[in-house]
Scaffold this motif. Structure first.
Motif, PDB file in Angstrom:
ATOM      1  N   PRO A 303       3.418  34.667  38.984  1.00  0.00           N
ATOM      2  CA  PRO A 303       3.837  33.263  39.106  1.00  0.00           C
ATOM      3  C   PRO A 303       5.194  32.975  38.474  1.00  0.00           C
ATOM      4  N   GLY A 304       5.575  33.752  37.466  1.00  0.00           N
ATOM      5  CA  GLY A 304       6.849  33.496  36.802  1.00  0.00           C
ATOM      6  C   GLY A 304       7.971  34.392  37.279  1.00  0.00           C
ATOM      7  N   GLY A 305       7.752  35.110  38.393  1.00  0.00           N
ATOM      8  CA  GLY A 305       8.764  36.032  38.895  1.00  0.00           C
ATOM      9  C   GLY A 305      10.037  35.320  39.293  1.00  0.00           C
ATOM     10  N   PRO A 306      11.184  35.942  39.060  1.00  0.00           N
ATOM     11  CA  PRO A 306      12.470  35.304  39.361  1.00  0.00           C
ATOM     12  C   PRO A 306      12.666  35.070  40.852  1.00  0.00           C
ATOM     13  N   GLY A 307      12.927  33.827  41.211  1.00  0.00           N
ATOM     14  CA  GLY A 307      13.230  33.498  42.596  1.00  0.00           C
ATOM     15  C   GLY A 307      12.050  33.546  43.542  1.00  0.00           C
ATOM     16  N   GLY A 308      10.868  33.790  43.026  1.00  0.00           N
ATOM     17  CA  GLY A 308       9.711  33.917  43.896  1.00  0.00           C
ATOM     18  C   GLY A 308       8.892  32.640  43.958  1.00  0.00           C
ATOM     19  N   PRO A 309       7.933  32.577  44.901  1.00  0.00           N
ATOM     20  CA  PRO A 309       7.065  31.404  45.005  1.00  0.00           C
ATOM     21  C   PRO A 309       6.061  31.388  43.863  1.00  0.00           C
ATOM     22  N   SER A 310       5.424  30.257  43.697  1.00  0.00           N
ATOM     23  CA  SER A 310       4.394  30.119  42.674  1.00  0.00           C
ATOM     24  C   SER A 310       3.080  29.756  43.347  1.00  0.00           C
ATOM     25  N   GLY A 311       2.000  29.841  42.565  1.00  0.00           N
ATOM     26  CA  GLY A 311       0.716  29.428  43.106  1.00  0.00           C
ATOM     27  C   GLY A 311       0.737  27.964  43.527  1.00  0.00           C
ATOM     28  N   ARG A 312       1.501  27.155  42.815  1.00  0.00           N
ATOM     29  CA  ARG A 312       1.604  25.741  43.163  1.00  0.00           C
ATOM     30  C   ARG A 312       2.311  25.567  44.509  1.00  0.00           C
ATOM     31  N   THR A 313       3.341  26.374  44.760  1.00  0.00           N
ATOM     32  CA  THR A 313       4.038  26.316  46.043  1.00  0.00           C
ATOM     33  C   THR A 313       3.088  26.604  47.193  1.00  0.00           C
ATOM     34  N   VAL A 314       2.265  27.626  47.029  1.00  0.00           N
ATOM     35  CA  VAL A 314       1.297  27.989  48.062  1.00  0.00           C
ATOM     36  C   VAL A 314       0.304  26.858  48.281  1.00  0.00           C
ATOM     37  N   ALA A 315      -0.207  26.279  47.206  1.00  0.00           N
ATOM     38  CA  ALA A 315      -1.172  25.182  47.320  1.00  0.00           C
ATOM     39  C   ALA A 315      -0.557  23.983  48.042  1.00  0.00           C
ATOM     40  N   GLU A 316       0.694  23.685  47.742  1.00  0.00           N
ATOM     41  CA  GLU A 316       1.367  22.557  48.401  1.00  0.00           C
ATOM     42  C   GLU A 316       1.545  22.812  49.890  1.00  0.00           C
ATOM     43  N   ARG A 317       1.882  24.043  50.258  1.00  0.00           N
ATOM     44  CA  ARG A 317       2.041  24.372  51.674  1.00  0.00           C
ATOM     45  C   ARG A 317       0.707  24.273  52.415  1.00  0.00           C
ATOM     46  N   CYS A 318      -0.363  24.678  51.763  1.00  0.00           N
ATOM     47  CA  CYS A 318      -1.691  24.583  52.385  1.00  0.00           C
ATOM     48  C   CYS A 318      -2.104  23.121  52.546  1.00  0.00           C
ATOM     49  N   GLN A 319      -1.778  22.288  51.574  1.00  0.00           N
ATOM     50  CA  GLN A 319      -2.086  20.866  51.679  1.00  0.00           C
ATOM     51  C   GLN A 319      -1.325  20.232  52.832  1.00  0.00           C
ATOM     52  N   LYS A 320      -0.079  20.599  53.013  1.00  0.00           N
ATOM     53  CA  LYS A 320       0.699  20.090  54.140  1.00  0.00           C
ATOM     54  C   LYS A 320       0.093  20.547  55.466  1.00  0.00           C
ATOM     55  N   ALA A 321      -0.427  21.762  55.492  1.00  0.00           N
ATOM     56  CA  ALA A 321      -1.070  22.262  56.708  1.00  0.00           C
ATOM     57  C   ALA A 321      -2.301  21.432  57.050  1.00  0.00           C
ATOM     58  N   ILE A 322      -3.107  21.108  56.041  1.00  0.00           N
ATOM     59  CA  ILE A 322      -4.295  20.275  56.268  1.00  0.00           C
ATOM     60  C   ILE A 322      -3.879  18.905  56.810  1.00  0.00           C
ATOM     61  N   GLU A 323      -2.859  18.323  56.215  1.00  0.00           N
ATOM     62  CA  GLU A 323      -2.403  16.998  56.634  1.00  0.00           C
ATOM     63  C   GLU A 323      -1.836  17.009  58.049  1.00  0.00           C
ATOM     64  N   ASP A 324      -1.373  18.153  58.509  1.00  0.00           N
ATOM     65  CA  ASP A 324      -0.755  18.251  59.828  1.00  0.00           C
ATOM     66  C   ASP A 324      -1.775  18.490  60.938  1.00  0.00           C
ATOM     67  N   ILE A 325      -3.023  18.786  60.599  1.00  0.00           N
ATOM     68  CA  ILE A 325      -4.021  19.136  61.613  1.00  0.00           C
ATOM     69  C   ILE A 325      -4.231  18.028  62.651  1.00  0.00           C
ATOM     70  N   PRO A 326      -4.395  16.761  62.267  1.00  0.00           N
ATOM     71  CA  PRO A 326      -4.573  15.727  63.319  1.00  0.00           C
ATOM     72  C   PRO A 326      -3.411  15.691  64.318  1.00  0.00           C
ATOM     73  N   ARG A 327      -2.196  15.859  63.855  1.00  0.00           N
ATOM     74  CA  ARG A 327      -1.043  15.855  64.759  1.00  0.00           C
ATOM     75  C   ARG A 327      -1.076  17.075  65.670  1.00  0.00           C
ATOM     76  N   LEU A 328      -1.469  18.224  65.139  1.00  0.00           N
ATOM     77  CA  LEU A 328      -1.544  19.442  65.949  1.00  0.00           C
ATOM     78  C   LEU A 328      -2.606  19.310  67.031  1.00  0.00           C
ATOM     79  N   LEU A 329      -3.713  18.662  66.700  1.00  0.00           N
ATOM     80  CA  LEU A 329      -4.777  18.466  67.687  1.00  0.00           C
ATOM     81  C   LEU A 329      -4.346  17.512  68.808  1.00  0.00           C
ATOM     82  N   ARG A 330      -3.368  16.674  68.535  1.00  0.00           N
ATOM     83  CA  ARG A 330      -2.828  15.806  69.582  1.00  0.00           C
ATOM     84  C   ARG A 330      -1.797  16.525  70.424  1.00  0.00           C
ATOM     85  N   GLY A 331      -1.565  17.803  70.117  1.00  0.00           N
ATOM     86  CA  GLY A 331      -0.609  18.579  70.900  1.00  0.00           C
ATOM     87  C   GLY A 331       0.828  18.380  70.487  1.00  0.00           C
ATOM     88  N   GLN A 332       1.056  17.847  69.299  1.00  0.00           N
ATOM     89  CA  GLN A 332       2.424  17.583  68.843  1.00  0.00           C
ATOM     90  C   GLN A 332       2.961  18.691  67.949  1.00  0.00           C
TER      91      GLN A 332
END
Length: 332
Positions: A303-332
């Motif tokens: 998690p503390g590696g130089p220039g690398g992602p963190s566990g928090r970054t991954v969690a945030e990206r997954c949360q954005k994916a969940i939030e995007d599901i309704p739009r994806l189901l509408r074909g957008q």
């Protein structure tokens, strides 16, 4: 044909697998987080890197496979054109349905293999933790046994010193000679015992170090157990979701093979299943594959590696994916 409500649970299960994998990697990432495993690959990090690669390939397969493709035409498009003159034949329709059924079944098999891989990795970590705990206990017992012998040697040495002191105060010549003879014999025995005691002390130090090392290795394996159990559960959920989709597509294919009519309900069922499939592909390509890349880079660096992602970054990206599901189901 009855049209079941379109559920986002399949898509949510895909995100759950990636998010859980991110939590697992965050827990064991970095040079000090790797664990030795009793089976090949012998490294937890290597096994996780392999799993990430297999998961990326599986999600990529979802993103590039068209639902029921007949050439470049989907099953829904084939059904929409069925009956036109000229248009797709009954054979074209059943062929497209069978192709989609096979694609869904093949992807379901991939998810089953992923779930099995996660289960085997969990079992390997459990075996590693148990083996290291056993090794630590055995080394600790050996160190204790050697220290007991060391304590006995010290006691004998104290006794020898006490006898030597008493010898100094003996005034009777005959008794003194006898006492000296006995003392010399005792010294010879003590000399031999001293060499044995030295080896016991050295072995006690070695055994203590071995116990500490085994305990450390065992803790590394133990850290992974909780997140690995969660990963197995998440993979099982995704496998079950694809099994349900496979059942639904199988029903569609069977109906098309058995019924001469293409009903509105059947067309609606195909449209819903296709929307779910295509949304899964967009979810994979827009969110999940890239997030897996972050997880892969996080694994060796920590998690503390130089220039690398963190566990928090991954969690945030997954949360954005969940939030995007309704739009994806509408074909957008």
């Amino acid at each position: 044909m009855e049209v079941p409500e379109l559920s986002p649970s399949l898509l949510e299960s895909l995100v759950a697998v990636v998010a859980t994998l991110g939590e697992l990697v965050a827990a064991v990432a970095g040079p000090d987080g790797d664990a030795l495993l009793p089976s090949s690959p012998n490294s937890l990090h290597k096994a996780l890197d392999s799993f990430i690669g297999h998961l990326m390939a599986t999600l990529g397969h979802l993103g590039v496979t068209s639902p029921g493709h007949h050439g470049d035409v989907t099953l829904g498009e084939t059904l929409a054109a069925f009956g036109d003159t000229p248009g797709p034949t009954r054979a074209d329709v059943t062929s497209a349905a069978g192709a989609w059924r096979d694609s869904v079944a093949a992807l379901g098999d991939r998810w089953h293999r992923l779930a099995t891989e996660a289960t085997k990795l969990l079992e390997a970590c459990e075996d590693a933790a148990t083996a290291e705990a056993t090794a630590a206990a055995a080394a600790t017992q050996r160190a204790g046994d050697r220290r007991d012998k060391e304590t006995k040697w010290v006691t004998n040495l104290d006794s020898l010193v006490a006898k030597a002191k008493r010898l100094l105060v003996v005034t009777d010549e005959e008794k003194g000679a006898k006492a000296l003879q006995e003392h010399q014999a005792t010294v010879e025995v003590a000399s031999r015992d001293t060499e044995v005691a030295r080896k016991d002390m050295e072995d006690a130090v070695v055994a203590t170090n071995e116990a500490m090392a085994a305990t450390k290795r065992g803790r590394r394996a133990e850290v992974a157990l909780g997140p690995l159990r969660a990963l197995v559960a998440a993979c099982d959920e995704a496998t079950a979701a694809f099994r349900e989709l496979s059942r639904r597509v199988g029903d569609i294919a069977a109906t098309l093979e058995e019924s001469p009519n293409v009903t509105e309900g059947l067309v609606a069922a195909v449209a819903q299943a296709e929307r779910l499939w295509e949304a899964g592909g967009r979810l994979a390509t827009r969110h999940l594959v890239g997030t897996l890349g972050d997880i892969r880079r996080l694994l060796p660096r920590g998690p503390g590696g130089p220039g690398g992602p963190s566990g928090r970054t991954v969690a945030e990206r997954c949360q954005k994916a969940i939030e995007d599901i309704p739009r994806l189901l509408r074909g957008q």
